[in-house]
Scaffold this active site. Structure first.
Site, PDB file in Angstrom:
ATOM      1  CB  THR A  62     -19.276  22.392  11.606  1.00  0.00           C
ATOM      2  OG1 THR A  62     -20.160  21.388  12.133  1.00  0.00           O
ATOM      3  CG2 THR A  62     -18.830  23.303  12.726  1.00  0.00           C
TER       4      THR A  62
ATOM      5  CG  PHE B  57     -13.540  16.129  12.655  1.00  0.00           C
ATOM      6  CD1 PHE B  57     -14.806  16.686  12.621  1.00  0.00           C
ATOM      7  CD2 PHE B  57     -13.103  15.406  11.560  1.00  0.00           C
ATOM      8  CE1 PHE B  57     -15.628  16.532  11.504  1.00  0.00           C
ATOM      9  CE2 PHE B  57     -13.909  15.248  10.437  1.00  0.00           C
ATOM     10  CZ  PHE B  57     -15.178  15.811  10.410  1.00  0.00           C
TER      11      PHE B  57
ATOM     12  CB  CYS C 165     -15.279  16.851  16.576  1.00  0.00           C
ATOM     13  SG  CYS C 165     -16.998  16.924  16.029  1.00  0.00           S
TER      14      CYS C 165
END
Length: 231
Positions: free
Chosen positions: A42, A172, A179
């Site tokens: 990512t 996120f 996250c």
């Protein structure tokens, strides 16, 4: 080996938490795989898009280069760079708005819920159904963003951040499943950008026209071949 010689890193912290009232060996392995898998691809993709966008906006690149040069003159610890380089952080965040590494967020309804749109229309979300929140479309929504398809890092400058609603920008995610590596990703991204842009410039090649595709992450279909020169 001497315990004092062991680095106080992520793995050590997890191993110290192992035990009857802590983590199992399988849970430690799962956490490591999550951080390596979810935390590498990512951030790497987002950094690639950031360099590409800066190459297409040299006026924005100059702002970032100047900030990096000024901050690094005083030789602060890398852990401080995220706080000291708000313009550099902003270009990374704007890149994640345009090319969110995770373009969809999937959630399963734990209870049946009646959702009411602003228009008054109601939709029943049945227990067990999967709901997809799509940062790709949310981040480019014309109602929420001015000139949504343009690369404008100043949206994320400290003095402008209050204009962005908490649920308007979700690179996120949000909520209990947000996250776990969000701050870590921002920190490593700023450090990587500072180290790269301090020494080099990345220029888009004439034929470069990356088409974004979703393969778990948002990535350029044919890569991002760029010309690298020393500053």
């Amino acid at each position: 080996s001497n315990p004092d010689d062991v680095a106080n890193d992520f793995l050590t912290l997890l191993l110290n938490a192992e035990g009857p009232s802590g983590l199992t060996a399988d849970e430690i392995e799962d956490n490591l795989i999550t951080f390596i898998g979810a935390g590498h691809e990512t951030t790497a993709r987002a950094l690639g898009w950031t360099l590409y966008l800066l190459s297409k906006a040299p006026h924005e690149r100059i702002i970032v280069e100047d900030e990096i040069d000024q901050v690094l003159k005083s030789d602060p610890e890398p852990v401080q760079w995220l706080e000291l380089m708000p313009r550099t952080r902003a270009v990374f965040e704007e890149a994640m708005r345009l090319y969110p590494p995770a373009p969809s967020i999937n959630r399963e309804a734990i209870e049946t819920e009646l959702f009411t749109f602003k228009s008054g229309e109601e939709v029943e979300i049945t227990k067990g159904n999967t709901v997809l929140v799509m940062p790709w479309t949310l981040h480019r929504n014309r109602i929420l963003w001015d000139d949504p398809n343009a690369f404008i890092p100043s949206r994320f400058w400290p003095e402008n951040r209050d204009k962005i609603d908490r649920f308007q920008y979700l690179p996120f995610g949000a909520g209990p499943r947000i996250c776990i590596g969000a701050t870590f990703a921002l920190q490593e991204a700023v450090i990587a950008l500072a180290l790269l842009l301090k020494e080099f410039r990345f220029e888009a090649t004439p034929s470069l026209a990356p088409w974004p595709v979703q393969k778990l992450t948002v990535q350029p279909q044919n890569g991002l071949p760029m010309r690298v020169t020393r500053r």
